[in-house]
Design a protein around this motif. Structure first.
Motif, PDB file in Angstrom:
ATOM      1  N   SER A   1     -25.813 -12.614   4.176  1.00  0.00           N
ATOM      2  CA  SER A   1     -25.361 -11.334   4.759  1.00  0.00           C
ATOM      3  C   SER A   1     -25.383 -11.350   6.290  1.00  0.00           C
ATOM      4  CB  SER A   1     -26.239 -10.170   4.290  1.00  0.00           C
ATOM      5  OG  SER A   1     -26.446 -10.255   2.923  1.00  0.00           O
ATOM      6  N   VAL A   2     -24.837 -12.377   6.872  1.00  0.00           N
ATOM      7  CA  VAL A   2     -24.927 -12.537   8.318  1.00  0.00           C
ATOM      8  C   VAL A   2     -23.777 -11.815   9.023  1.00  0.00           C
ATOM      9  CG1 VAL A   2     -24.622 -14.213  10.175  1.00  0.00           C
ATOM     10  CG2 VAL A   2     -26.259 -14.662   8.355  1.00  0.00           C
ATOM     11  N   SER A   3     -24.134 -11.059  10.076  1.00  0.00           N
ATOM     12  CA  SER A   3     -23.133 -10.432  10.921  1.00  0.00           C
ATOM     13  C   SER A   3     -23.425 -10.800  12.361  1.00  0.00           C
ATOM     14  CB  SER A   3     -23.147  -8.918  10.780  1.00  0.00           C
ATOM     15  OG  SER A   3     -22.799  -8.559   9.461  1.00  0.00           O
ATOM     16  N   LYS A   4     -22.354 -10.822  13.182  1.00  0.00           N
ATOM     17  CA  LYS A   4     -22.537 -11.066  14.606  1.00  0.00           C
ATOM     18  C   LYS A   4     -21.600 -10.151  15.380  1.00  0.00           C
ATOM     19  CE  LYS A   4     -23.655 -13.022  18.485  1.00  0.00           C
ATOM     20  NZ  LYS A   4     -25.023 -12.992  19.005  1.00  0.00           N
ATOM     21  N   ALA A   5     -22.200  -9.349  16.268  1.00  0.00           N
ATOM     22  CA  ALA A   5     -21.379  -8.455  17.076  1.00  0.00           C
ATOM     23  C   ALA A   5     -21.454  -8.897  18.529  1.00  0.00           C
ATOM     24  CB  ALA A   5     -21.877  -7.021  16.940  1.00  0.00           C
TER      25      ALA A   5
ATOM     26  N   ALA B   1     -17.623 -10.209  15.272  1.00  0.00           N
ATOM     27  CA  ALA B   1     -17.056 -11.560  15.127  1.00  0.00           C
ATOM     28  C   ALA B   1     -17.311 -12.103  13.718  1.00  0.00           C
ATOM     29  CB  ALA B   1     -17.658 -12.503  16.160  1.00  0.00           C
ATOM     30  N   ILE B   2     -18.473 -11.790  13.169  1.00  0.00           N
ATOM     31  CA  ILE B   2     -18.820 -12.205  11.812  1.00  0.00           C
ATOM     32  C   ILE B   2     -19.228 -10.945  11.061  1.00  0.00           C
ATOM     33  CG2 ILE B   2     -20.402 -13.567  10.393  1.00  0.00           C
ATOM     34  CD1 ILE B   2     -18.646 -15.362  11.939  1.00  0.00           C
ATOM     35  N   ASP B   3     -18.611 -10.737   9.899  1.00  0.00           N
ATOM     36  CA  ASP B   3     -18.787  -9.484   9.195  1.00  0.00           C
ATOM     37  C   ASP B   3     -19.390  -9.735   7.814  1.00  0.00           C
ATOM     38  OD1 ASP B   3     -18.667  -6.979   8.207  1.00  0.00           O
ATOM     39  OD2 ASP B   3     -16.481  -6.772   8.262  1.00  0.00           O
ATOM     40  N   ASN B   4     -20.720  -9.662   7.755  1.00  0.00           N
ATOM     41  CA  ASN B   4     -21.413  -9.729   6.474  1.00  0.00           C
ATOM     42  C   ASN B   4     -21.003 -10.941   5.641  1.00  0.00           C
ATOM     43  OD1 ASN B   4     -23.204  -8.889   4.572  1.00  0.00           O
ATOM     44  ND2 ASN B   4     -21.753  -7.512   3.559  1.00  0.00           N
ATOM     45  N   VAL B   5     -21.255 -12.118   6.192  1.00  0.00           N
ATOM     46  CA  VAL B   5     -20.863 -13.356   5.523  1.00  0.00           C
ATOM     47  C   VAL B   5     -22.047 -13.935   4.751  1.00  0.00           C
ATOM     48  CG1 VAL B   5     -20.356 -15.785   5.993  1.00  0.00           C
ATOM     49  CG2 VAL B   5     -18.965 -13.989   7.027  1.00  0.00           C
TER      50      VAL B   5
ATOM     51  N   THR C   1     -17.850 -19.243  15.742  1.00  0.00           N
ATOM     52  CA  THR C   1     -19.054 -18.429  15.937  1.00  0.00           C
ATOM     53  C   THR C   1     -20.078 -18.726  14.853  1.00  0.00           C
ATOM     54  OG1 THR C   1     -17.655 -16.716  16.868  1.00  0.00           O
ATOM     55  CG2 THR C   1     -19.874 -16.071  16.242  1.00  0.00           C
ATOM     56  N   LEU C   2     -19.607 -18.838  13.622  1.00  0.00           N
ATOM     57  CA  LEU C   2     -20.519 -19.127  12.516  1.00  0.00           C
ATOM     58  C   LEU C   2     -21.178 -20.490  12.719  1.00  0.00           C
ATOM     59  CD1 LEU C   2     -21.626 -18.016   9.896  1.00  0.00           C
ATOM     60  CD2 LEU C   2     -19.742 -19.090   8.672  1.00  0.00           C
ATOM     61  N   LEU C   3     -20.377 -21.473  13.147  1.00  0.00           N
ATOM     62  CA  LEU C   3     -20.914 -22.815  13.387  1.00  0.00           C
ATOM     63  C   LEU C   3     -21.964 -22.775  14.498  1.00  0.00           C
ATOM     64  CD1 LEU C   3     -20.099 -25.748  12.285  1.00  0.00           C
ATOM     65  CD2 LEU C   3     -19.211 -26.080  14.585  1.00  0.00           C
ATOM     66  N   ARG C   4     -21.645 -22.001  15.558  1.00  0.00           N
ATOM     67  CA  ARG C   4     -22.588 -21.915  16.679  1.00  0.00           C
ATOM     68  C   ARG C   4     -23.858 -21.164  16.279  1.00  0.00           C
ATOM     69  NH1 ARG C   4     -20.961 -22.902  21.735  1.00  0.00           N
ATOM     70  NH2 ARG C   4     -22.050 -21.101  22.573  1.00  0.00           N
ATOM     71  N   MET C   5     -23.752 -20.294  15.298  1.00  0.00           N
ATOM     72  CA  MET C   5     -24.950 -19.632  14.785  1.00  0.00           C
ATOM     73  C   MET C   5     -25.795 -20.620  13.990  1.00  0.00           C
ATOM     74  SD  MET C   5     -23.141 -16.089  13.712  1.00  0.00           S
ATOM     75  CE  MET C   5     -24.435 -14.969  13.326  1.00  0.00           C
ATOM     76  N   LEU C   6     -25.143 -21.525  13.273  1.00  0.00           N
ATOM     77  CA  LEU C   6     -25.892 -22.557  12.554  1.00  0.00           C
ATOM     78  C   LEU C   6     -26.621 -23.450  13.552  1.00  0.00           C
ATOM     79  CD1 LEU C   6     -23.317 -23.596   9.793  1.00  0.00           C
ATOM     80  CD2 LEU C   6     -25.533 -22.515   9.429  1.00  0.00           C
ATOM     81  N   ALA C   7     -25.951 -23.752  14.693  1.00  0.00           N
ATOM     82  CA  ALA C   7     -26.558 -24.615  15.698  1.00  0.00           C
ATOM     83  C   ALA C   7     -27.635 -23.892  16.490  1.00  0.00           C
ATOM     84  CB  ALA C   7     -25.477 -25.142  16.647  1.00  0.00           C
TER      85      ALA C   7
ATOM     86  N   THR D   1     -28.086 -14.199  15.359  1.00  0.00           N
ATOM     87  CA  THR D   1     -27.477 -13.355  14.332  1.00  0.00           C
ATOM     88  C   THR D   1     -27.792 -11.895  14.657  1.00  0.00           C
ATOM     89  OG1 THR D   1     -29.465 -13.653  13.048  1.00  0.00           O
ATOM     90  CG2 THR D   1     -27.619 -15.041  12.467  1.00  0.00           C
ATOM     91  N   THR D   2     -26.772 -11.056  14.551  1.00  0.00           N
ATOM     92  CA  THR D   2     -27.025  -9.631  14.779  1.00  0.00           C
ATOM     93  C   THR D   2     -27.727  -9.035  13.562  1.00  0.00           C
ATOM     94  OG1 THR D   2     -24.998  -9.568  16.070  1.00  0.00           O
ATOM     95  CG2 THR D   2     -25.963  -7.451  15.456  1.00  0.00           C
ATOM     96  N   ARG D   3     -27.265  -9.437  12.395  1.00  0.00           N
ATOM     97  CA  ARG D   3     -27.906  -9.046  11.131  1.00  0.00           C
ATOM     98  C   ARG D   3     -27.875 -10.226  10.186  1.00  0.00           C
ATOM     99  NH1 ARG D   3     -25.594  -4.285  11.966  1.00  0.00           N
ATOM    100  NH2 ARG D   3     -23.689  -4.927  10.917  1.00  0.00           N
TER     101      ARG D   3
END
Lengths: 274, 368, 317
Positions: free
Chosen positions: B12-16, B22-26, B48-54, B59-61
């Motif tokens: 349930s990852v989101s990024k604002a 940018a990422i909506d509840n993935v 963005t998702l890849l950079r969150m993994l790195a 993560t916003t949520r």
């Protein structure tokens, strides 16, 4: 190389103008060493003959030496501190999403355009209200204000010029912020650091107006020169002193600008290539 | 996929970024050793998702787990992942060997051992003897391999690749695709690969997540995505697709029939989909699923149409065929294995011809 | 998974298995900093901002407060009054000095920009190789001591200076020309010379940015060199001209050295007067008031200048 275009036809009158411009730009500065070697106490034509006596006289003058060392000490301190602060500020400005970033940069660059005398008297008022006695430390503080914008302006393009992913790659490969800085950021901005050190040192070394208001009993070199301008018999040895200052600061500045720009153009080539 | 076998688990990852989501509840799970691709147009959130993994973006949520550990408190330099950057980020002030050995500092290995490891990596990426080259003496393909070696030498649990082939020309890209796939099989590390090139994703991946507007539309194997897309967006993003309006008709029978515009009644087994009687659906059929012939073919499903336009593409030809009951022409792609197809360009407009298809080639989707 | 590991160890046999990777350890502050970029940015900026606050903001506030005080013998009367501002407004000497300072700076600014424009134009359009060398050459004198450059002009313009002695020894004049030194003209010449680099750089940047194909288009559409310059080049380089004007006008209004060395009584500027208040006259509150008034004038002129040029540009466009 592009072939000469219609617009770039050599313009004779413009070339002459440019030549005259350069001569006029440099002539006053070049007159100083000319008269420093002139065998006359008066600064006037015709020249009387070659002498080094003014330099010998200067060599034996203790107050000039004291002022020189004061300026060196202040200059080195200011160069190191303002460059370190410049590095830190440039990194923060280019690397982090900060609200109010533009305002911050404008604020830091302000001393570039506001009359120096206003900063000088403002600091003087603050220090005297706080009861801080004037000394080389207060001069150093004043010079920091003057030099910081130059340090930031020299370093910012270096930080902007290199790809942020370089630092991310380092973090990704396991280095923390400290090691990333020393292994990646610092080597890549190094020419900018050298340029900033040289520039800020020379600016501090030559600075007059802040020192004029903030000097205590120990004068810096420009203040010493200023104090000697009243005495006509000192004129030739002041010319000698001025020649020496110019002789050393011009190459320093040349190297600083050259190194600073060289690095930037190289790094932009590097990124364009990849 | 069950939770226990998930090696990377995105919950349930989101990024604002400010107001922009940018990422909506993935949510997604990636298995150990998998070659997993994030596919989408630019701005879909894949990078963005890849950079969150790195760890470069927080993560916003929601939370990302790698090997069971929550990642949000972990800064990038402590994460068990390494990345190949889009522009490779080869350090310009270091030579190839020092670039590859960059991450080994903390292991405090003797110099000889470090060199040995670098040489092993250079063998692996087929650039032996390149150790002392300078970074600016490398071609794009060489940079890409060195970026790979630099990451792989640290034996990451996960290798993240941000469009690593995007900067290469077509021929080199195809070669590198094969090498990358072979390398991944050899080292057995989980690869998470970001690309906007659907062909590349289909060629390389075990599974693909199709992303759009910060959301994951579908996660499936390449064949699964191509043959059974779950939405019109996925269907049209991967390959070409013809869409037809349809209505479900159940006459009490176990299998339903879909009344399809222009194509008539098509029977569809309930195992493929289950909709009530009268439900509106979309029927999707890929251009190459049609067969084309000058005369009425011996097929269950066939319809007559007229040629609107055609293009000869060498190994195959494209046709646009109008049929009765449908305004838009149908796109058909056929291999040039008979004269009728191969002469596509010479057929006059309005030439009558026949289209046929098999009922198991169709995909049934909910209406938009 | 074991199979994958096995494959891996084949190309790096001595690696410890991944299970022995360093465990992840992070403190709460580190986590907070990792998650909050803005905080990290400002933390990095804090030493710089601290220096700037101590060196600029606090002194300015105190200067402002001081300007509302008055002198009482050797002490300050700390009741806030507008006395100093009233004096500045009513006594003609202050107004005259301010007007003269702004006038001298204004003329020096226009002179500098006008003289530097052709030079910047030359480097931007007619120098093909070693552009950087030219730029360094032009800006180099700027970095040398301001005091020494002004001093050099004193040597040149002095009563027994270079020009007078040269003219006398050539027999062109009998007695030295007195107007050379200690005049407004001397101040203007020196300021224009000393601040040339501040004009060249922004002018060069704005000229260099002009797309050459625009100039070719103008020629193609029938403009001769002169028309092309006034209709295309000059309007497009206006941002550089404006920047150059600001960069010279603002600092020179408060200049101290040049009028002190070359101005004489006629060329004295507000900067000298401020110094006198802090020095010999020892009326610091008055000096503070003059500094504030100078700042206000600079701001006002800058705003009017900006407004006028923007209007003018809108008209052109």
């Amino acid at each position: 190389m592009k072939a000469t275009s219609h617009l770039q036809r050599p313009n004779r009158s413009l070339q002459v103008y440019a030549a005259v411009f350069l001569v006029v730009l440099y002539l006053p500065v070049l007159l100083i060493p000319l008269f420093a070697f002139n065998d006359s106490i008066y600064v006037r034509f015709p020249l009387r003959g070659f002498t080094t006596q003014w330099f010998v006289e200067l060599w034996n003058r203790q107050p000039a030496w004291n002022a020189f060392w004061n300026s060196i000490r202040v200059g080195l301190t200011v160069a190191v501190i303002s460059t370190v602060l410049g590095i830190v500020a440039a990194k923060a400005i280019t690397r982090y999403r900060m609200p109010g970033r533009t305002a911050l940069v404008t604020f830091i660059m302000m001393p570039l355009v506001i009359p120096g005398i206003i900063f000088g008297v403002a600091l003087l008022v603050l220090l005297s209200r706080m009861g801080v006695p004037l000394s080389l430390y207060t001069v150093t503080l004043g010079h920091l204000i003057v030099c910081l914008p130059f340090a930031v302006a020299t370093l910012l393009p270096r930080f902007e010029g290199f790809d942020r992913s370089m630092e991310e790659a380092s973090a990704d490969l396991g280095e923390n912020g400290w090691w990333t800085f020393w292994r990646v950021t610092f080597p890549m901005v190094f020419p900018g650091v050298v340029a900033s050190l040289l520039l800020t040192f020379t600016i501090s070394f030559d600075e007059f107006i802040m020192a004029f208001f903030l000097t205590g009993t120990d004068p810096t070199l420009p203040i010493y020169i200023w104090s000697q301008l009243r005495f006509p018999q000192q004129f030739p040895s002041i010319l000698a002193l001025a020649s020496l200052v110019l002789f050393f600061s011009i190459p320093l500045i040349f190297i600083a600008i050259w190194v600073g720009r060289l690095g930037v153009s190289q790094s932009s080539e590097g990124t364009a290539e990849s | 996929m069950t939770g226990s076998s998930a090696f990377i688990s995105v919950r349930s990852v989101s990024k604002a970024f400010g107001r922009f989501l940018a990422i909506d509840n993935v949510s997604m799970d990636i298995a150990q050793g998998e070659f997993f691709s994030l596919l989408g147009a630019s701005g879909c959130g894949k990078t963005t998702l890849l950079r969150m993994l790195a760890g470069f973006e927080s993560t916003t949520r929601g939370e990302i787990f790698i090997d069971g550990q929550p990642m949000s408190p972990v800064p990038p330099h402590h994460r068990p992942v390494n990345m190949v950057f889009q522009n490779y980020a080869i350090f310009p002030h270091l030579n190839v060997r020092d670039n590859i050995a960059y991450g080994l500092r903390k292991q405090r290995l003797p110099r000889a051992r470090r060199h040995e490891m670098v040489e092993e990596m250079l063998e692996l990426i087929k650039l032996p003897g390149f150790g002392t080259r300078k970074a600016n003496e490398l071609s794009g393909g060489q940079r890409q391999r060195i970026a790979l070696a630099r990451a792989l030498i640290l034996r990451p649990k996960v290798l993240l690749l941000d469009e690593p082939l995007g900067a290469l020309d077509k021929q080199l890209r195809e070669q590198m695709q094969l090498e990358l796939r072979a390398l991944q099989r050899k080292v057995g590390i989980t690869f998470v690969f970001v690309t906007h090139d659907q062909e590349e994703a289909l060629t390389l991946s075990d599974r693909i997540a199709v992303m759009q507007g910060g959301q994951v539309l579908q996660v499936d194997t390449p064949a699964g995505l191509y043959e059974s897309p779950n939405s019109r967006s996925v269907a049209s993003f991967i390959g070409n697709m013809n869409f037809f309006r349809g209505t479900v008709r159940r006459n009490g029978a176990a299998n339903a029939i879909i009344e399809t515009e222009g194509l008539g009644a098509i029977p569809v087994p309930d195992s493929r989909f289950a909709r009530p009687d009268g439900a509106a659906v979309q029927v999707a059929l890929r251009p190459e699923k049609f067969a084309i012939s000058p005369t009425k073919p011996d097929a269950v499903h066939a319809v007559q149409g007229r040629l609107a336009n055609s293009a000869y593409l060498g190994e195959r030809s494209h046709f646009y065929i109008t049929i009765e009951g449908r305004g838009e022409p149908i796109a058909v792609s056929a291999p040039n294995h008979n004269r009728f197809v191969a002469n596509a360009g010479s057929h006059a407009e309005d030439t009558p011809l026949w289209l046929s298809w098999s009922s198991d080639a169709i995909v049934v989707l909910d209406p938009e | 998974m074991p199979e994958a590991l096995d494959r891996m160890t084949r190309f790096s046999p001595t690696h410890p298995p991944p299970g022995e990777m360093p465990r992840i350890k992070t403190g709460r502050i580190a986590t907070l900093l990792h998650r909050n970029e803005t905080l990290r940015g400002y933390l990095l900026m804090s030493p710089t901002l601290a220096i700037m606050t101590i060196g600029i903001i606090i002194p300015f506030i105190i200067l402002l407060v001081l300007s509302f005080w008055t002198r009482q013998g050797f002490e300050f009367d700390t009741t806030l009054t507008l006395t100093n501002y009233r004096r500045v407004a009513s006594e003609p000497i202050f107004g005259a000095l301010l007007a003269r300072s702004l006038w001298i700076s204004g003329v020096a600014t226009i002179t500098t920009v006008a003289l530097c424009y052709p030079m910047a134009y030359f480097v931007a359009f007619h120098v093909r190789r070693n552009k950087m060398m030219w730029l360094i050459l032009i800006t180099l004198p700027f970095w040398t001591s301001y005091l020494l450059r002004v001093f050099a002009w004193k040597v040149i313009l002095g009563y027994e200076g270079v020009i007078n002695s040269a003219l006398i020894s050539l027999g062109w004049i009998e007695a030295p020309l007195e107007f050379l030194l200690y005049s407004r003209e001397a101040v203007i010449i020196t300021l224009a010379h000393a601040w040339a680099a501040f004009a060249i750089l922004p002018l060069y940047v704005s000229l260099e940015k002009i797309d050459k194909s625009l100039l070719e288009a103008a020629t193609d559409l029938g403009d001769g060199p002169v028309a092309r310059f006034f209709r295309v080049t000059l309007p497009l380089s206006m941002p550089g001209v404006i920047a150059a004007c600001f960069l010279i006008f603002i600092p020179t209004t408060g200049d101290y050295i040049t009028p002190a060395l070359l101005g004489g009584p006629d060329g004295m500027m507000i900067g000298n007067f401020i110094q006198v208040q802090f020095g010999p006259v020892n009326n610091w509150p008055m000096g503070a008031t003059l500094s504030i008034v100078l700042m206000l004038w600079i701001c006002a002129i800058a705003l009017v200048f900006l407004f006028v040029t923007r209007k003018a540009q809108e008209r052109i466009a």
